[in-house]
Design a protein around this motif. Structure first.
Motif, PDB file in Angstrom:
ATOM      1  N   LEU A 205       0.813  -1.213   0.000  1.00  0.00           N
ATOM      2  CA  LEU A 205       0.000   0.000   0.000  1.00  0.00           C
ATOM      3  C   LEU A 205       0.847   1.265   0.000  1.00  0.00           C
ATOM      4  CD1 LEU A 205      -2.866  -1.021   2.429  1.00  0.00           C
ATOM      5  CD2 LEU A 205      -2.800  -1.112  -0.070  1.00  0.00           C
ATOM      6  N   VAL A 206       2.158   1.104  -0.073  1.00  0.00           N
ATOM      7  CA  VAL A 206       3.073   2.226  -0.166  1.00  0.00           C
ATOM      8  C   VAL A 206       4.124   1.914  -1.213  1.00  0.00           C
ATOM      9  CG1 VAL A 206       2.761   3.080   2.184  1.00  0.00           C
ATOM     10  CG2 VAL A 206       4.432   1.287   1.734  1.00  0.00           C
ATOM     11  N   ALA A 207       4.758   2.953  -1.735  1.00  0.00           N
ATOM     12  CA  ALA A 207       5.793   2.790  -2.741  1.00  0.00           C
ATOM     13  C   ALA A 207       6.968   3.704  -2.430  1.00  0.00           C
ATOM     14  CB  ALA A 207       5.242   3.082  -4.132  1.00  0.00           C
ATOM     15  N   GLU A 208       8.160   3.209  -2.667  1.00  0.00           N
ATOM     16  CA  GLU A 208       9.385   3.952  -2.386  1.00  0.00           C
ATOM     17  C   GLU A 208      10.062   4.391  -3.674  1.00  0.00           C
ATOM     18  OE1 GLU A 208       8.852   0.450   0.493  1.00  0.00           O
ATOM     19  OE2 GLU A 208       8.947   0.717  -1.682  1.00  0.00           O
ATOM     20  N   SER A 209      10.737   5.527  -3.615  1.00  0.00           N
ATOM     21  CA  SER A 209      11.484   6.011  -4.758  1.00  0.00           C
ATOM     22  C   SER A 209      12.608   6.923  -4.283  1.00  0.00           C
ATOM     23  CB  SER A 209      10.577   6.762  -5.740  1.00  0.00           C
ATOM     24  OG  SER A 209      10.024   7.915  -5.138  1.00  0.00           O
ATOM     25  N   GLY A 210      13.553   7.201  -5.159  1.00  0.00           N
ATOM     26  CA  GLY A 210      14.603   8.159  -4.868  1.00  0.00           C
ATOM     27  C   GLY A 210      15.978   7.574  -4.622  1.00  0.00           C
ATOM     28  N   GLY A 211      16.098   6.263  -4.594  1.00  0.00           N
ATOM     29  CA  GLY A 211      17.390   5.655  -4.357  1.00  0.00           C
ATOM     30  C   GLY A 211      18.332   5.833  -5.530  1.00  0.00           C
ATOM     31  N   GLY A 212      19.576   5.460  -5.310  1.00  0.00           N
ATOM     32  CA  GLY A 212      20.570   5.578  -6.364  1.00  0.00           C
ATOM     33  C   GLY A 212      21.958   5.297  -5.849  1.00  0.00           C
ATOM     34  N   LEU A 213      22.937   5.580  -6.682  1.00  0.00           N
ATOM     35  CA  LEU A 213      24.346   5.408  -6.346  1.00  0.00           C
ATOM     36  C   LEU A 213      24.939   6.759  -5.986  1.00  0.00           C
ATOM     37  CD1 LEU A 213      26.966   3.711  -6.283  1.00  0.00           C
ATOM     38  CD2 LEU A 213      27.194   4.195  -8.733  1.00  0.00           C
ATOM     39  N   VAL A 214      25.603   6.816  -4.843  1.00  0.00           N
ATOM     40  CA  VAL A 214      26.182   8.067  -4.378  1.00  0.00           C
ATOM     41  C   VAL A 214      27.517   7.795  -3.696  1.00  0.00           C
ATOM     42  CG1 VAL A 214      25.003   7.970  -2.146  1.00  0.00           C
ATOM     43  CG2 VAL A 214      25.692  10.188  -3.093  1.00  0.00           C
ATOM     44  N   GLN A 215      28.420   8.750  -3.748  1.00  0.00           N
ATOM     45  CA  GLN A 215      29.710   8.620  -3.083  1.00  0.00           C
ATOM     46  C   GLN A 215      29.585   8.873  -1.589  1.00  0.00           C
ATOM     47  OE1 GLN A 215      32.574  11.185  -4.961  1.00  0.00           O
ATOM     48  NE2 GLN A 215      32.557  10.048  -6.875  1.00  0.00           N
ATOM     49  N   PRO A 216      30.495   8.329  -0.793  1.00  0.00           N
ATOM     50  CA  PRO A 216      30.476   8.612   0.640  1.00  0.00           C
ATOM     51  C   PRO A 216      30.467  10.116   0.897  1.00  0.00           C
ATOM     52  CG  PRO A 216      32.006   6.846   0.190  1.00  0.00           C
ATOM     53  CD  PRO A 216      31.563   7.378  -1.148  1.00  0.00           C
ATOM     54  N   GLY A 217      29.645  10.534   1.847  1.00  0.00           N
ATOM     55  CA  GLY A 217      29.496  11.943   2.144  1.00  0.00           C
ATOM     56  C   GLY A 217      28.408  12.619   1.346  1.00  0.00           C
ATOM     57  N   GLY A 218      27.868  11.927   0.365  1.00  0.00           N
ATOM     58  CA  GLY A 218      26.825  12.483  -0.464  1.00  0.00           C
ATOM     59  C   GLY A 218      25.451  12.397   0.181  1.00  0.00           C
ATOM     60  N   SER A 219      24.448  12.816  -0.575  1.00  0.00           N
ATOM     61  CA  SER A 219      23.081  12.868  -0.069  1.00  0.00           C
ATOM     62  C   SER A 219      22.099  12.263  -1.051  1.00  0.00           C
ATOM     63  CB  SER A 219      22.667  14.318   0.204  1.00  0.00           C
ATOM     64  OG  SER A 219      23.482  14.924   1.189  1.00  0.00           O
ATOM     65  N   LEU A 220      21.019  11.756  -0.514  1.00  0.00           N
ATOM     66  CA  LEU A 220      19.893  11.282  -1.295  1.00  0.00           C
ATOM     67  C   LEU A 220      18.610  11.630  -0.554  1.00  0.00           C
ATOM     68  CD1 LEU A 220      20.981   7.697  -2.446  1.00  0.00           C
ATOM     69  CD2 LEU A 220      20.611   9.671  -3.936  1.00  0.00           C
ATOM     70  N   ARG A 221      17.543  11.775  -1.302  1.00  0.00           N
ATOM     71  CA  ARG A 221      16.245  12.034  -0.716  1.00  0.00           C
ATOM     72  C   ARG A 221      15.277  10.959  -1.196  1.00  0.00           C
ATOM     73  NH1 ARG A 221      13.581  16.853   1.216  1.00  0.00           N
ATOM     74  NH2 ARG A 221      15.461  18.015   0.591  1.00  0.00           N
ATOM     75  N   LEU A 222      14.769  10.178  -0.274  1.00  0.00           N
ATOM     76  CA  LEU A 222      13.818   9.126  -0.586  1.00  0.00           C
ATOM     77  C   LEU A 222      12.398   9.598  -0.321  1.00  0.00           C
ATOM     78  CD1 LEU A 222      15.578   6.037   1.050  1.00  0.00           C
ATOM     79  CD2 LEU A 222      16.000   7.101  -1.189  1.00  0.00           C
ATOM     80  N   SER A 223      11.470   9.101  -1.119  1.00  0.00           N
ATOM     81  CA  SER A 223      10.072   9.455  -0.953  1.00  0.00           C
ATOM     82  C   SER A 223       9.222   8.210  -0.766  1.00  0.00           C
ATOM     83  CB  SER A 223       9.559  10.235  -2.165  1.00  0.00           C
ATOM     84  OG  SER A 223      10.209  11.486  -2.286  1.00  0.00           O
ATOM     85  N   CYS A 224       8.236   8.322   0.094  1.00  0.00           N
ATOM     86  CA  CYS A 224       7.260   7.268   0.328  1.00  0.00           C
ATOM     87  C   CYS A 224       5.898   7.822  -0.041  1.00  0.00           C
ATOM     88  CB  CYS A 224       7.295   6.836   1.796  1.00  0.00           C
ATOM     89  SG  CYS A 224       6.081   5.577   2.248  1.00  0.00           S
TER      90      CYS A 224
END
Length: 125
Positions: A3-22
Motif C-alpha cells: 500500500l506504499v511505494a518507495e522512490s529516490g534511491g541511487g548510487l552516491v559517493q560517501p558523504g553524499g546525499s539522497l532524498r527518498l520518498s514514500c
C-alpha cells in the motif's frame, strides 16, 4: 499487495546525499505513522526512522541520528527521508511502511499489505 511505494534511491559517493520518498498506493498516508526500514545483503531488516501521523514526533535509529531526517507533507501525501553524510554502511534496500509507535519503538503495521520492492541505496567510492 503493498500500500506504499518507495522512490529516490541511487548510487552516491560517501558523504553524499539522497532524498527518498514514500507515497501511497491505494491508501492515503495522512492518518498514519510511517517508518523507514532498510535491509542490506546478508542482514536482517532494521529500523531507520519514523514519523507520527501529523509530523509532530520523529524517531531515529542510533546509526542514522544526526545524518538522516524524516519529514512529511500531508497536503501532498508524501513522507520523505533526507539522507546526508552517507556512509558505505548505509548501503541497503530501503522500505517504507505504516507503523505503530509505542515508547519510541516503531513496529510495522499488519494492515498495510506486503513489503514493497523498496528503493536501492548504494554508497560507494
Amino acid at each position: 499487495q503493498a500500500l506504499v511505494a518507495e522512490s529516490g534511491g541511487g548510487l552516491v559517493q560517501p558523504g553524499g546525499s539522497l532524498r527518498l520518498s514514500c507515497t501511497p498506493n491505494g491508501r492515503t498516508l495522512v492518518s498514519f505513522a510511517v517508518g523507514w526500514f532498510r535491509q542490506a545483503p546478508g542482514k536482517e531488516r532494521e529500523f531507520v526512522a519514523a514519523i507520527n501521523y501529523n509530523g509532530a514526533s520523529t524517531y531515529y535509529s542510533d546509526s542514522v541520528k544526526g545524518r538522516f531526517f524524516i519529514s512529511r507533507d500531508n497536503s501532498k501525501d508524501v513522507v520523505t527521508l533526507q539522507m546526508d553524510s552517507l556512509k558505505p554502511e548505509d548501503t541497503a534496500t530501503y522500505y517504507c511502511m505504516g507503523v505503530i509507535v509505542v515508547s519510541g519503538t516503531a513496529t510495522p503495521r499488519t494492515d498495510f499489505g506486503s513489503w514493497g520492492q523498496g528503493t536501492q541505496v548504494t554508497v560507494s567510492s
